[in-house]
Scaffold this motif. Sequence first.
Motif, PDB file in Angstrom:
ATOM      1  N   ASP A 110      17.401 -26.938 -44.286  1.00 52.58           N
ATOM      2  CA  ASP A 110      17.236 -27.271 -42.871  1.00 52.58           C
ATOM      3  C   ASP A 110      18.071 -26.288 -42.053  1.00 52.58           C
ATOM      4  O   ASP A 110      18.950 -25.615 -42.583  1.00 52.58           O
ATOM      5  CB  ASP A 110      17.650 -28.722 -42.591  1.00 52.58           C
ATOM      6  CG  ASP A 110      19.097 -28.979 -42.926  1.00 52.58           C
ATOM      7  OD1 ASP A 110      19.966 -28.600 -42.127  1.00 52.58           O
ATOM      8  OD2 ASP A 110      19.358 -29.553 -44.010  1.00 52.58           O
ATOM      9  N   ASP A 111      17.788 -26.225 -40.759  1.00 55.67           N
ATOM     10  CA  ASP A 111      18.439 -25.217 -39.926  1.00 55.67           C
ATOM     11  C   ASP A 111      19.950 -25.414 -39.840  1.00 55.67           C
ATOM     12  O   ASP A 111      20.697 -24.437 -39.829  1.00 55.67           O
ATOM     13  CB  ASP A 111      17.834 -25.173 -38.523  1.00 55.67           C
ATOM     14  CG  ASP A 111      18.298 -23.946 -37.754  1.00 55.67           C
ATOM     15  OD1 ASP A 111      18.034 -22.812 -38.222  1.00 55.67           O
ATOM     16  OD2 ASP A 111      18.965 -24.114 -36.710  1.00 55.67           O
ATOM     17  N   ALA A 112      20.411 -26.656 -39.794  1.00 56.04           N
ATOM     18  CA  ALA A 112      21.858 -26.898 -39.689  1.00 56.04           C
ATOM     19  C   ALA A 112      22.583 -26.379 -40.931  1.00 56.04           C
ATOM     20  O   ALA A 112      23.633 -25.729 -40.821  1.00 56.04           O
ATOM     21  CB  ALA A 112      22.135 -28.386 -39.492  1.00 56.04           C
ATOM     22  N   THR A 113      22.027 -26.627 -42.105  1.00 60.08           N
ATOM     23  CA  THR A 113      22.624 -26.134 -43.354  1.00 60.08           C
ATOM     24  C   THR A 113      22.560 -24.615 -43.399  1.00 60.08           C
ATOM     25  O   THR A 113      23.524 -23.955 -43.788  1.00 60.08           O
ATOM     26  CB  THR A 113      21.918 -26.749 -44.579  1.00 60.08           C
ATOM     27  OG1 THR A 113      21.984 -28.180 -44.478  1.00 60.08           O
ATOM     28  CG2 THR A 113      22.551 -26.293 -45.869  1.00 60.08           C
ATOM     29  N   GLN A 115      22.517 -22.518 -40.848  1.00 59.03           N
ATOM     30  CA  GLN A 115      23.507 -21.971 -39.918  1.00 59.03           C
ATOM     31  C   GLN A 115      24.916 -22.080 -40.495  1.00 59.03           C
ATOM     32  O   GLN A 115      25.723 -21.145 -40.362  1.00 59.03           O
ATOM     33  CB  GLN A 115      23.430 -22.681 -38.564  1.00 59.03           C
ATOM     34  CG  GLN A 115      22.123 -22.469 -37.809  1.00 59.03           C
ATOM     35  CD  GLN A 115      21.837 -21.034 -37.426  1.00 59.03           C
ATOM     36  OE1 GLN A 115      22.750 -20.229 -37.198  1.00 59.03           O
ATOM     37  NE2 GLN A 115      20.563 -20.668 -37.351  1.00 59.03           N
TER      38      GLN A 115
END
Length: 144
Positions: A110-113, A115
């Motif tokens: 996912d994008d949070a991971t 980043q």
Amino acid sequence: MIKKTASVHWEGQGKHGQGQISTETGALTNYPYGFASRFEDDRQGTNPEEILGAAHAACFTMAFSFACDKAGLATTHVDTTASVALAKQGEGFVIERIDLTLSASVPGIDDATFQAIAATAKAECPLSKALAAVPEITLKATLI
């Protein structure tokens, strides 16, 4: 300890001089550089900032890929650009900033991971650590 070597041969004075850069692997062999390739638009030679940018991008990209691997995530492709800004300061010059731009395909992330891993890789990359004197090193990371 791992040691890698590069060498430079320079002939001539100041703006009129010319150098040649070589690396132990032969990736660069007597590759030209000089005033025009560093401060003007001569595309027939390289310059220290371009080489530094390549080294930083390569180091960061490997750190990112290894960090993904450690997290159980496989990178399918990773592209990084490093833009090194050289600015006049007094009578000399200073590397004012380095902008890293990452674009990567990492299935199942996912994008949070993504980043978080990218930010950690930037902080932990040996070249980022070596360049700690640079006032600003930015990262723009895009998950594909």
